[in-house]
Design a protein around this motif. Structure first.
Motif, PDB file in Angstrom:
ATOM      1  N   ALA A 152      43.758 -30.909 -24.888  1.00 31.92           N
ATOM      2  CA  ALA A 152      45.003 -31.620 -25.172  1.00 31.92           C
ATOM      3  C   ALA A 152      44.787 -33.119 -25.391  1.00 31.92           C
ATOM      4  N   MET A 153      43.568 -33.593 -25.235  1.00 30.81           N
ATOM      5  CA  MET A 153      43.287 -35.015 -25.386  1.00 30.81           C
ATOM      6  C   MET A 153      43.169 -35.409 -26.853  1.00 30.81           C
ATOM      7  N   SER A 154      43.264 -36.713 -27.098  1.00 31.31           N
ATOM      8  CA  SER A 154      42.983 -37.244 -28.429  1.00 31.31           C
ATOM      9  C   SER A 154      41.467 -37.378 -28.586  1.00 31.31           C
ATOM     10  N   PRO A 155      40.959 -37.518 -29.820  1.00 29.48           N
ATOM     11  CA  PRO A 155      39.515 -37.707 -29.991  1.00 29.48           C
ATOM     12  C   PRO A 155      38.984 -38.925 -29.239  1.00 29.48           C
ATOM     13  N   PHE A 156      39.769 -39.997 -29.163  1.00 28.23           N
ATOM     14  CA  PHE A 156      39.307 -41.188 -28.448  1.00 28.23           C
ATOM     15  C   PHE A 156      39.273 -40.934 -26.943  1.00 28.23           C
ATOM     16  N   GLU A 157      40.280 -40.257 -26.413  1.00 31.46           N
ATOM     17  CA  GLU A 157      40.271 -39.912 -24.992  1.00 31.46           C
ATOM     18  C   GLU A 157      39.099 -38.983 -24.679  1.00 31.46           C
ATOM     19  N   LEU A 158      38.849 -38.028 -25.562  1.00 32.29           N
ATOM     20  CA  LEU A 158      37.767 -37.082 -25.324  1.00 32.29           C
ATOM     21  C   LEU A 158      36.410 -37.773 -25.363  1.00 32.29           C
ATOM     22  N   THR A 159      36.296 -38.811 -26.185  1.00 25.11           N
ATOM     23  CA  THR A 159      35.048 -39.577 -26.236  1.00 25.11           C
ATOM     24  C   THR A 159      34.770 -40.231 -24.886  1.00 25.11           C
ATOM     25  N   GLY A 160      35.791 -40.840 -24.288  1.00 25.36           N
ATOM     26  CA  GLY A 160      35.610 -41.411 -22.957  1.00 25.36           C
ATOM     27  C   GLY A 160      35.344 -40.336 -21.920  1.00 25.36           C
ATOM     28  N   MET A 161      36.059 -39.235 -22.030  1.00 27.57           N
ATOM     29  CA  MET A 161      35.927 -38.149 -21.060  1.00 27.57           C
ATOM     30  C   MET A 161      34.527 -37.541 -21.090  1.00 27.57           C
ATOM     31  N   HIS A 162      33.883 -37.578 -22.244  1.00 32.37           N
ATOM     32  CA  HIS A 162      32.549 -37.002 -22.374  1.00 32.37           C
ATOM     33  C   HIS A 162      31.606 -37.555 -21.314  1.00 32.37           C
ATOM     34  N   ASP A 163      31.492 -38.881 -21.231  1.00 37.11           N
ATOM     35  CA  ASP A 163      30.566 -39.466 -20.258  1.00 37.11           C
ATOM     36  C   ASP A 163      31.095 -39.392 -18.837  1.00 37.11           C
ATOM     37  N   LEU A 164      32.412 -39.368 -18.673  1.00 37.28           N
ATOM     38  CA  LEU A 164      32.977 -39.240 -17.324  1.00 37.28           C
ATOM     39  C   LEU A 164      32.640 -37.885 -16.705  1.00 37.28           C
ATOM     40  N   ALA A 208      14.252 -44.862  -9.987  1.00 35.30           N
ATOM     41  CA  ALA A 208      15.382 -43.940 -10.008  1.00 35.30           C
ATOM     42  C   ALA A 208      16.690 -44.680  -9.781  1.00 35.30           C
ATOM     43  N   GLU A 209      16.653 -45.694  -8.911  1.00 31.55           N
ATOM     44  CA  GLU A 209      17.858 -46.459  -8.620  1.00 31.55           C
ATOM     45  C   GLU A 209      18.283 -47.279  -9.833  1.00 31.55           C
ATOM     46  N   GLU A 210      17.319 -47.819 -10.551  1.00 29.60           N
ATOM     47  CA  GLU A 210      17.639 -48.581 -11.766  1.00 29.60           C
ATOM     48  C   GLU A 210      18.268 -47.681 -12.820  1.00 29.60           C
ATOM     49  N   MET A 211      17.726 -46.472 -12.969  1.00 25.85           N
ATOM     50  CA  MET A 211      18.293 -45.522 -13.923  1.00 25.85           C
ATOM     51  C   MET A 211      19.704 -45.120 -13.520  1.00 25.85           C
ATOM     52  N   ALA A 212      19.907 -44.909 -12.226  1.00 24.12           N
ATOM     53  CA  ALA A 212      21.229 -44.540 -11.736  1.00 24.12           C
ATOM     54  C   ALA A 212      22.235 -45.656 -11.969  1.00 24.12           C
ATOM     55  N   ASP A 213      21.791 -46.902 -11.836  1.00 22.27           N
ATOM     56  CA  ASP A 213      22.696 -48.031 -12.058  1.00 22.27           C
ATOM     57  C   ASP A 213      23.096 -48.128 -13.522  1.00 22.27           C
ATOM     58  N   THR A 214      22.170 -47.811 -14.414  1.00 22.86           N
ATOM     59  CA  THR A 214      22.492 -47.783 -15.844  1.00 22.86           C
ATOM     60  C   THR A 214      23.558 -46.725 -16.119  1.00 22.86           C
ATOM     61  N   LYS A 215      23.420 -45.573 -15.486  1.00 21.60           N
ATOM     62  CA  LYS A 215      24.402 -44.509 -15.663  1.00 21.60           C
ATOM     63  C   LYS A 215      25.748 -44.898 -15.047  1.00 21.60           C
ATOM     64  N   ARG A 216      25.703 -45.598 -13.921  1.00 23.56           N
ATOM     65  CA  ARG A 216      26.947 -46.050 -13.287  1.00 23.56           C
ATOM     66  C   ARG A 216      27.722 -46.971 -14.220  1.00 23.56           C
ATOM     67  N   LYS A 217      27.015 -47.885 -14.858  1.00 18.44           N
ATOM     68  CA  LYS A 217      27.669 -48.801 -15.794  1.00 18.44           C
ATOM     69  C   LYS A 217      28.248 -48.033 -16.980  1.00 18.44           C
ATOM     70  N   ALA A 218      27.522 -47.012 -17.454  1.00 19.48           N
ATOM     71  CA  ALA A 218      28.021 -46.201 -18.560  1.00 19.48           C
ATOM     72  C   ALA A 218      29.249 -45.401 -18.134  1.00 19.48           C
ATOM     73  N   PHE A 219      29.256 -44.929 -16.900  1.00 24.45           N
ATOM     74  CA  PHE A 219      30.410 -44.206 -16.349  1.00 24.45           C
ATOM     75  C   PHE A 219      31.626 -45.127 -16.305  1.00 24.45           C
ATOM     76  N   LYS A 220      31.409 -46.356 -15.860  1.00 28.28           N
ATOM     77  CA  LYS A 220      32.521 -47.309 -15.776  1.00 28.28           C
ATOM     78  C   LYS A 220      33.019 -47.680 -17.175  1.00 28.28           C
ATOM     79  N   HIS A 221      32.110 -47.843 -18.120  1.00 23.42           N
ATOM     80  CA  HIS A 221      32.526 -48.107 -19.501  1.00 23.42           C
ATOM     81  C   HIS A 221      33.361 -46.951 -20.032  1.00 23.42           C
ATOM     82  N   ALA A 222      32.939 -45.721 -19.764  1.00 25.41           N
ATOM     83  CA  ALA A 222      33.692 -44.554 -20.237  1.00 25.41           C
ATOM     84  C   ALA A 222      35.102 -44.542 -19.663  1.00 25.41           C
ATOM     85  N   TYR A 223      35.225 -44.924 -18.396  1.00 25.11           N
ATOM     86  CA  TYR A 223      36.554 -45.013 -17.778  1.00 25.11           C
ATOM     87  C   TYR A 223      37.411 -46.049 -18.501  1.00 25.11           C
ATOM     88  N   ASN A 224      36.855 -47.226 -18.741  1.00 26.80           N
ATOM     89  CA  ASN A 224      37.605 -48.283 -19.416  1.00 26.80           C
ATOM     90  C   ASN A 224      37.971 -47.866 -20.839  1.00 26.80           C
TER      91      ASN A 224
END
Length: 231
Positions: A152-164, A208-224
């Motif tokens: 039911a999402m729009s393509p833009f919403e689904l794009t963010g949801m992908h990484d979330l 591993a922590e550095e990689m996880a932090d990169t993913k955390r930032k990507a997760f936050k970007h996806a939310y925004n």
């Protein structure tokens, strides 16, 4: 690619908003007009274009990159992307629990069970936790209802949801993010519960922590990006 414009402006166009570079609309790598659903997203993209120096660096333009993906990649294969994301509900991270030690199993139950209960109450879709890593089928009716959410999402919403969904490996955490169950950083930490426990036992792996932090930032970007996708 070198900078070729003086000013980047967010403007309203038919059906949405876009960015003009010296009065000319920007396009995606696929040559489509890059029209977006909200002024907030267009303004964020304009800031990214304005911030470019002599040469364009796409890595410093996350909103523009995500918008390009929404137009060029997600829109033409929307159903396939939605189906792929819906599959995560059937193997959700929060449903697969450690058999031992007791300290970890208790921590998983304490922090993950409320999320599964929230999902059951909010979407009428109950998912069952299991012990171990062997696949266990989830209730079919629940999976159908959760699939309908992403379809039911729009393509833009689904794009963010992908990484979330894909970054934490949890459909429920993705839903919790867009419904503001908790802030993105706290939700990301919930996805790392097992890793945090291992760190307590054996110490921190810096790589591993550095990689996880990169993913955390990507997760936050996806939310925004998801929030900006709301027209």
């Amino acid at each position: 690619m070198k900078r070729f414009w003086d000013a980047a402006d967010a403007v309203e166009v038919e059906g949405g908003f876009t960015v003009h570079l010296d009065g000319r609309p920007i396009r995606t790598p696929g040559k489509a007009l890059l029209n977006v659903p909200s002024l907030a997203m267009a303004e964020a993209m304009a800031k990214e274009w304005d911030a470019q120096d002599k040469e364009i660096n796409p890595e410093t333009m996350p909103v523009t990159k995500s918008a390009n993906s929404a137009v060029d990649k997600v829109t033409p294969q929307f159903a396939a992307v939605a189906d792929m994301l819906a599959e995560y509900a059937g193997t959700d991270l929060l449903c697969y629990r450690a058999a031992q030690p007791v300290e970890l199993t208790n921590r998983q139950a304490q922090r993950w069970d409320p999320l599964l209960e929230w999902c059951a109450q909010t979407f009428d879709a109950r998912l069952k936790p299991v012990s171990g890593i062997m696949f266990a089928a989830q209730p079919g009716e629940s999976l159908i209802k959760l699939s309908a959410v992403v379809h039911a999402m729009s393509p833009f919403e689904l794009t963010g949801m992908h990484d979330l969904i894909t970054l934490p490996g949890s459909f429920v955490l993705g839903l919790a993010a867009i419904r503001d169950y908790a802030n993105p950083d706290d939700l990301w930490e919930l996805s790392r519960l097992d890793e945090r426990y291992q760190q307590e036992q054996w110490g921190i792996d810096e790589d591993a922590e550095e990689m996880a932090d990169t993913k955390r930032k990507a997760f936050k970007h996806a939310y925004n990006f998801y929030q900006m996708s709301k027209a």
